[in-house]
Design an enzyme around this catalytic site. Sequence first.
Site, PDB file in Angstrom:
ATOM      1  N   HIS A 185       0.862  -1.185   0.000  1.00 11.67           N
ATOM      2  CA  HIS A 185       0.000   0.000   0.000  1.00 11.67           C
ATOM      3  C   HIS A 185       0.898   1.235   0.000  1.00 11.67           C
ATOM      4  O   HIS A 185       1.613   1.508   0.958  1.00 11.67           O
ATOM      5  CB  HIS A 185      -0.929  -0.004   1.216  1.00 11.67           C
ATOM      6  CG  HIS A 185      -2.068  -0.961   1.057  1.00 11.67           C
ATOM      7  ND1 HIS A 185      -2.694  -1.564   2.114  1.00 11.67           N
ATOM      8  CD2 HIS A 185      -2.689  -1.402  -0.064  1.00 11.67           C
ATOM      9  CE1 HIS A 185      -3.669  -2.358   1.655  1.00 11.67           C
ATOM     10  NE2 HIS A 185      -3.673  -2.271   0.328  1.00 11.67           N
ATOM     11  N   ALA A 186       0.824   1.964  -1.112  1.00 11.03           N
ATOM     12  CA  ALA A 186       1.822   2.994  -1.409  1.00 11.03           C
ATOM     13  C   ALA A 186       1.958   4.050  -0.317  1.00 11.03           C
ATOM     14  O   ALA A 186       3.056   4.482   0.014  1.00 11.03           O
ATOM     15  CB  ALA A 186       1.455   3.656  -2.729  1.00 11.03           C
ATOM     16  N   GLU A 195       1.530   4.011   2.832  1.00 14.75           N
ATOM     17  CA  GLU A 195       1.871   3.608   4.196  1.00 14.75           C
ATOM     18  C   GLU A 195       3.381   3.714   4.396  1.00 14.75           C
ATOM     19  O   GLU A 195       4.112   2.730   4.456  1.00 14.75           O
ATOM     20  CB  GLU A 195       1.295   2.212   4.460  1.00 14.75           C
ATOM     21  CG  GLU A 195      -0.231   2.238   4.369  1.00 14.75           C
ATOM     22  CD  GLU A 195      -0.898   0.871   4.341  1.00 14.75           C
ATOM     23  OE1 GLU A 195      -0.207  -0.148   4.535  1.00 14.75           O
ATOM     24  OE2 GLU A 195      -2.129   0.827   4.133  1.00 14.75           O
ATOM     25  N   ARG A 222      -2.950   4.536  -2.794  1.00 20.04           N
ATOM     26  CA  ARG A 222      -2.810   3.266  -2.091  1.00 20.04           C
ATOM     27  C   ARG A 222      -2.480   2.121  -3.044  1.00 20.04           C
ATOM     28  O   ARG A 222      -1.781   1.182  -2.710  1.00 20.04           O
ATOM     29  CB  ARG A 222      -4.157   3.009  -1.388  1.00 20.04           C
ATOM     30  CG  ARG A 222      -4.433   1.619  -0.907  1.00 20.04           C
ATOM     31  CD  ARG A 222      -5.837   1.629  -0.266  1.00 20.04           C
ATOM     32  NE  ARG A 222      -6.386   0.302  -0.100  1.00 20.04           N
ATOM     33  CZ  ARG A 222      -6.432  -0.337   1.070  1.00 20.04           C
ATOM     34  NH1 ARG A 222      -5.952   0.210   2.161  1.00 20.04           N
ATOM     35  NH2 ARG A 222      -6.982  -1.530   1.144  1.00 20.04           N
ATOM     36  N   SER A 272       0.292   0.132   7.556  1.00 20.86           N
ATOM     37  CA  SER A 272       0.032   1.093   8.621  1.00 20.86           C
ATOM     38  C   SER A 272      -1.347   1.712   8.375  1.00 20.86           C
ATOM     39  O   SER A 272      -1.822   1.715   7.250  1.00 20.86           O
ATOM     40  CB  SER A 272       1.106   2.176   8.654  1.00 20.86           C
ATOM     41  OG  SER A 272       0.933   3.115   7.612  1.00 20.86           O
ATOM     42  N   GLU A 320      -0.077  -4.034  11.317  1.00 13.72           N
ATOM     43  CA  GLU A 320      -0.450  -2.619  11.172  1.00 13.72           C
ATOM     44  C   GLU A 320       0.412  -1.846  12.159  1.00 13.72           C
ATOM     45  O   GLU A 320       0.223  -1.918  13.363  1.00 13.72           O
ATOM     46  CB  GLU A 320      -1.945  -2.401  11.481  1.00 13.72           C
ATOM     47  CG  GLU A 320      -2.898  -3.068  10.494  1.00 13.72           C
ATOM     48  CD  GLU A 320      -3.070  -2.306   9.180  1.00 13.72           C
ATOM     49  OE1 GLU A 320      -2.500  -1.203   9.034  1.00 13.72           O
ATOM     50  OE2 GLU A 320      -3.754  -2.830   8.290  1.00 13.72           O
TER      51      GLU A 320
HETATM   52 ZN   LIG Z   1      -2.159  -1.337   4.129  1.00 10.43          ZN
END
Ligand SMILES: [Zn+2]
Length: 433
Positions: free
Chosen positions: A181-182, A184, A235, A309, A386
């Site tokens: 996910h870009a 994060e 994302r 995250s 996370e």
């Molecule tokens: Zn993520």
Amino acid sequence: MKVLAVLLLCVAVYAKHEQYAGWKSYYVGPKSQEQQQFIGSLVEEYELDFLSHAIIEQEGVVLVKPEHQDGFIKALEEKGIAYRIHAADVKAALDFDDAAIETRRRENLARNGIELPYDNYQEIEVIDAYLADVARRYPDRATLVTGGNSFEGRPINYLRISTTNFEDESKPVIFIDGGIHAREWISPPTVTWAIHKLLENVTEPDLLERFDWILLPVVNPDGYKFTFTNTRFWRKTRSTDQTSISTSCPGVDGNRNYDYFWNTVGTSNNACSDTFAGSTAFSEVETRVVRSILHEHLNRLALYLTMHSHGSMILYPWGNDGSLSNNALALHVVGVAMADAIAELSLPNFRRYVVGNSMLVIGYATSGDSEDYAHYIGVPLSYTVELPGLSSGLNGFHLDPIYIEQVCRETWEGIVAGARRAGDLFVSLAHRN
Ligand SMILES: [Zn+2]
Ligand SMILES: *[C@@H]1O[C@H](CO)[C@@H](O)[C@H](O)[C@H]1NC(C)=O
């Protein structure tokens, strides 16, 4: 001339987040499972973008577009769900984040060490240069591998770290990836920190002797780049070949693109959605690279961690329906051991980690994520982590760069605990067979 340069810089910075003008973000705190599920049911209608999950123990943070503010608030109030403003002006908060990062960049310009710095977020080119450099410096232990090229042609690089060149088949393998996910941004540094701790600053030599490691800091380099150059909250990947509208709405949610109950729940068929699952499972070259690694080492992969995250959570399968796998006890025990080790080193203003089944913790189902897929094909211990975020008030949306190294250090303690437990379980499994 100098004045002009400064002026241009300011314009470049301040024009940047125009697309978020009028957006607001909210803390949302469900008090019951029913409220949590109700919040989940609003996502589609109001195009909500959760930056951290809203769960009963802790508030989540959600981005809301200007046109949906009134409807969203009304829906929450009708159900008596607690909320408060996180950022009344999302664009201003992002400008504030940029200014903080820029200040730190200027402060640190003078420092030009070989090691990757952890006092700021790093661009993809810096991370790639570090991987190449560290592999060159430790040729007997580290090998740089380009697993493939991203949709836009960037290398998807990872390190193989081994004292026995991956030839000792009795060693368990540990695989950690980040940056699917870009946006994060705290995810990639926790993976490069693991590289640092296995090559440049070895304080746990047993981890090097006992295991072979695969460390992939940025699964989605195109998206990561795009969050620096264009859209901070991007994302997805950046592919444009998925549907007829993918040229205007590029990208697939990489963590909905894996082939386990693919596109059955918690996903979208709309290419413009942030949870678009893609035209098929593994439509994305980025997820295919991760799949290849998982399958290549499947017979001895003991632990898989994927870094996301934020929210301070350690989540395990099955995320698609909340049921437990037949390895659930070990998943839970090792997850708690990782959380306890992190807590030892954590700061008082960081949340305690929550450990549990993905769906039961976050309150809604998701399908096609890498944690479920890895477990489904046979990785005994598979987790989504996370990482912490401190998105309160003036801190804007980034975890303040002053906390990057702290998060890396405490996360490493979790990895150490998880690896040792995984190694013990792996040995007992091998003996049973
Ligand atoms: Zn993520
Ligand atoms: C590792 O880093 C710490 C500082 O964080 C330092 O005190 C220690 O000497 C280093 N150890 C090795 C083996 O490089």
